[in-house]
Design a protein around this motif. Structure first.
Motif, PDB file in Angstrom:
ATOM      1  N   GLY A   1       1.002  -0.975  -0.067  1.00 11.87           N
ATOM      2  CA  GLY A   1       0.027  -0.053   0.431  1.00 11.87           C
ATOM      3  C   GLY A   1       0.922   1.359  -0.218  1.00 11.87           C
ATOM      4  N   TYR A   2       1.794   1.493  -0.251  1.00 15.52           N
ATOM      5  CA  TYR A   2       2.846   2.470  -0.403  1.00 15.52           C
ATOM      6  C   TYR A   2       2.907   3.181  -1.839  1.00 15.52           C
ATOM      7  CZ  TYR A   2       4.917   1.057   4.699  1.00 15.52           C
ATOM      8  OH  TYR A   2       5.042   0.277   5.502  1.00 15.52           O
ATOM      9  N   THR A   3       3.494   4.645  -1.708  1.00 21.06           N
ATOM     10  CA  THR A   3       2.924   4.604  -3.444  1.00 21.06           C
ATOM     11  C   THR A   3       4.241   4.998  -3.733  1.00 21.06           C
ATOM     12  OG1 THR A   3       2.110   7.258  -2.165  1.00 21.06           O
ATOM     13  CG2 THR A   3       0.570   5.585  -3.299  1.00 21.06           C
ATOM     14  N   LEU A   4       4.704   5.210  -4.912  1.00 24.68           N
ATOM     15  CA  LEU A   4       6.496   5.811  -5.118  1.00 24.68           C
ATOM     16  C   LEU A   4       5.817   7.278  -4.861  1.00 24.68           C
ATOM     17  CD1 LEU A   4       7.679   3.921  -7.733  1.00 24.68           C
ATOM     18  CD2 LEU A   4       8.036   3.106  -4.871  1.00 24.68           C
ATOM     19  N   ASP A   5       7.136   8.184  -4.533  1.00 24.04           N
ATOM     20  CA  ASP A   5       6.684   9.879  -5.060  1.00 24.04           C
ATOM     21  C   ASP A   5       7.315  10.487  -5.820  1.00 24.04           C
ATOM     22  OD1 ASP A   5       5.546   9.974  -2.182  1.00 24.04           O
ATOM     23  OD2 ASP A   5       8.059  10.556  -1.029  1.00 24.04           O
ATOM     24  N   GLY A   6       8.511   9.449  -6.857  1.00 23.79           N
ATOM     25  CA  GLY A   6       8.710   9.166  -8.050  1.00 23.79           C
ATOM     26  C   GLY A   6       9.682   8.081  -8.076  1.00 23.79           C
ATOM     27  N   ALA A   7      10.314   8.307  -9.488  1.00 22.20           N
ATOM     28  CA  ALA A   7      10.890   7.435 -10.532  1.00 22.20           C
ATOM     29  C   ALA A   7      12.390   7.707 -10.973  1.00 22.20           C
ATOM     30  CB  ALA A   7      10.236   6.170 -10.681  1.00 22.20           C
ATOM     31  N   ALA A   8      13.375   7.334 -11.515  1.00 22.07           N
ATOM     32  CA  ALA A   8      14.202   7.580 -11.906  1.00 22.07           C
ATOM     33  C   ALA A   8      15.175   7.308 -12.584  1.00 22.07           C
ATOM     34  CB  ALA A   8      14.772   9.024 -11.671  1.00 22.07           C
ATOM     35  N   ASP A   9      15.560   7.197 -13.987  1.00 14.05           N
ATOM     36  CA  ASP A   9      16.939   6.365 -15.224  1.00 14.05           C
ATOM     37  C   ASP A   9      18.420   7.007 -14.083  1.00 14.05           C
ATOM     38  OD1 ASP A   9      18.938   5.629 -16.523  1.00 14.05           O
ATOM     39  OD2 ASP A   9      17.828   4.119 -17.568  1.00 14.05           O
ATOM     40  N   HIS A  10      19.107   7.566 -13.429  1.00 15.30           N
ATOM     41  CA  HIS A  10      19.912   8.647 -13.766  1.00 15.30           C
ATOM     42  C   HIS A  10      21.755   7.876 -14.066  1.00 15.30           C
ATOM     43  CE1 HIS A  10      18.019  10.180 -10.306  1.00 15.30           C
ATOM     44  NE2 HIS A  10      17.653   9.308  -9.806  1.00 15.30           N
ATOM     45  N   GLY A  11      21.510   6.947 -15.403  1.00 19.42           N
ATOM     46  CA  GLY A  11      22.591   6.560 -16.403  1.00 19.42           C
ATOM     47  C   GLY A  11      22.875   5.459 -15.607  1.00 19.42           C
ATOM     48  N   VAL A  12      23.283   5.656 -14.402  1.00 18.21           N
ATOM     49  CA  VAL A  12      24.598   5.187 -13.490  1.00 18.21           C
ATOM     50  C   VAL A  12      24.018   3.882 -12.606  1.00 18.21           C
ATOM     51  CG1 VAL A  12      26.524   6.873 -13.344  1.00 18.21           C
ATOM     52  CG2 VAL A  12      24.943   7.092 -11.053  1.00 18.21           C
TER      53      VAL A  12
ATOM     54  N   SER B   1      34.070  12.142 -16.916  1.00 16.35           N
ATOM     55  CA  SER B   1      33.481  12.870 -15.801  1.00 16.35           C
ATOM     56  C   SER B   1      31.735  12.246 -16.523  1.00 16.35           C
ATOM     57  CB  SER B   1      33.023  14.744 -15.759  1.00 16.35           C
ATOM     58  OG  SER B   1      33.044  14.850 -16.926  1.00 16.35           O
ATOM     59  N   LEU B   2      31.698  11.759 -14.762  1.00 15.31           N
ATOM     60  CA  LEU B   2      30.022  11.218 -15.072  1.00 15.31           C
ATOM     61  C   LEU B   2      29.287  12.366 -15.796  1.00 15.31           C
ATOM     62  CD1 LEU B   2      29.601   9.565 -11.808  1.00 15.31           C
ATOM     63  CD2 LEU B   2      30.083   8.428 -14.101  1.00 15.31           C
ATOM     64  N   ALA B   3      28.330  11.460 -16.439  1.00 12.56           N
ATOM     65  CA  ALA B   3      26.860  12.487 -17.205  1.00 12.56           C
ATOM     66  C   ALA B   3      25.426  11.943 -16.710  1.00 12.56           C
ATOM     67  CB  ALA B   3      27.008  12.215 -18.604  1.00 12.56           C
ATOM     68  N   MET B   4      25.812  12.287 -14.990  1.00 14.18           N
ATOM     69  CA  MET B   4      24.041  11.394 -14.990  1.00 14.18           C
ATOM     70  C   MET B   4      23.337  12.200 -15.033  1.00 14.18           C
ATOM     71  SD  MET B   4      25.523  10.884 -11.462  1.00 14.18           S
ATOM     72  CE  MET B   4      24.214  10.358 -10.454  1.00 14.18           C
ATOM     73  N   VAL B   5      21.614  11.526 -15.379  1.00 22.22           N
ATOM     74  CA  VAL B   5      20.249  12.081 -16.184  1.00 22.22           C
ATOM     75  C   VAL B   5      19.347  12.406 -14.880  1.00 22.22           C
ATOM     76  CG1 VAL B   5      21.568  11.887 -18.476  1.00 22.22           C
ATOM     77  CG2 VAL B   5      19.883  10.239 -17.614  1.00 22.22           C
ATOM     78  N   ASN B   6      18.635  12.476 -15.539  1.00 22.55           N
ATOM     79  CA  ASN B   6      17.277  12.350 -14.635  1.00 22.55           C
ATOM     80  C   ASN B   6      16.155  11.937 -15.571  1.00 22.55           C
ATOM     81  OD1 ASN B   6      16.037  12.130 -12.058  1.00 22.55           O
ATOM     82  ND2 ASN B   6      15.583  14.459 -12.448  1.00 22.55           N
ATOM     83  N   ASP B   7      15.952  11.098 -16.228  1.00 21.25           N
ATOM     84  CA  ASP B   7      15.370   9.674 -16.839  1.00 21.25           C
ATOM     85  C   ASP B   7      14.028   9.173 -16.323  1.00 21.25           C
ATOM     86  OD1 ASP B   7      16.823  11.409 -19.194  1.00 21.25           O
ATOM     87  OD2 ASP B   7      17.769   9.444 -20.320  1.00 21.25           O
ATOM     88  N   ARG B   8      12.990   9.198 -17.319  1.00 18.49           N
ATOM     89  CA  ARG B   8      11.745   8.264 -17.111  1.00 18.49           C
ATOM     90  C   ARG B   8      12.501   7.198 -16.667  1.00 18.49           C
ATOM     91  NH1 ARG B   8       8.886   4.994 -19.567  1.00 18.49           N
ATOM     92  NH2 ARG B   8       6.544   4.532 -18.060  1.00 18.49           N
TER      93      ARG B   8
END
Length: 159
Positions: free
Chosen positions: A98-109, A141-148
């Motif tokens: 019954g918990y809900t997610l606040d968000g989800a992300a593909d950060h590349g890493v 250097s890392l190129a982290m993202v905040n993708d769906r």
């Protein structure tokens, strides 16, 4: 010249309002093992035989409420799972409870989901990609993202 050892994070210790409720979340849903308990005042949980990664206590918070928005404190604790299937299994357990997610992300890493524990503490559940697959810029250097992130696809891998 010998390089000094670097620090690492040993454990987190959270103030909670109810030990049993917190154990239901961290032990039963997230999969940590109870290593020691002191009545209704404190509990310690670990993984892989370690004495504790998480300490829970009610010493100054029994029956208390979560801090108000707009105050300082811990943003979230992040828990690393070994692979996509293990991450999918824990996501399914928390959603089924019954918990809900606040968000989800593909950060590349990494791939991560975000939610709140029963005491409104921020939680990140994630898995890392292999370092050789991490996105990098031309300078290395890392190129982290905040993708769906396709959470349903990760849950399907748990089956």
């Amino acid at each position: 010249m010998t390089k000094a050892p670097h620090p690492s994070v040993g454990h987190i210790h959270l103030k909670v309002s109810d030990i049993d409720r917190a154990l239901g979340f961290y032990r039963d849903l997230l999969g940590f093992e109870l290593t020691q308990r002191f009545g209704n005042e404190a509990a310690f949980l670990g993984a892989g035989g370690y004495h504790h990664h998480i300490g829970l206590n009610t010493w100054h918070s029994k029956g208390g409420s979560a801090p108000a928005n707009g105050t300082t404190g811990l943003y979230h604790s992040a828990f690393l799972y070994p692979d996509r299937a293990a991450l999918g299994a824990v996501i399914k357990r928390v959603l089924d409870a019954g918990y809900t997610l606040d968000g989800a992300a593909d950060h590349g890493v990494s791939e991560a989901v975000y939610l709140r524990d029963p005491d409104d503490n921020g939680i990140e559940l994630y898995r890392d990609r292999a370092p050789e697959d991490w996105p990098r810029r031309d300078d290395g250097s890392l190129a982290m993202v905040n993708d769906r992130l396709d959470v349903d696809a990760i849950i399907r891998e748990a089956a």
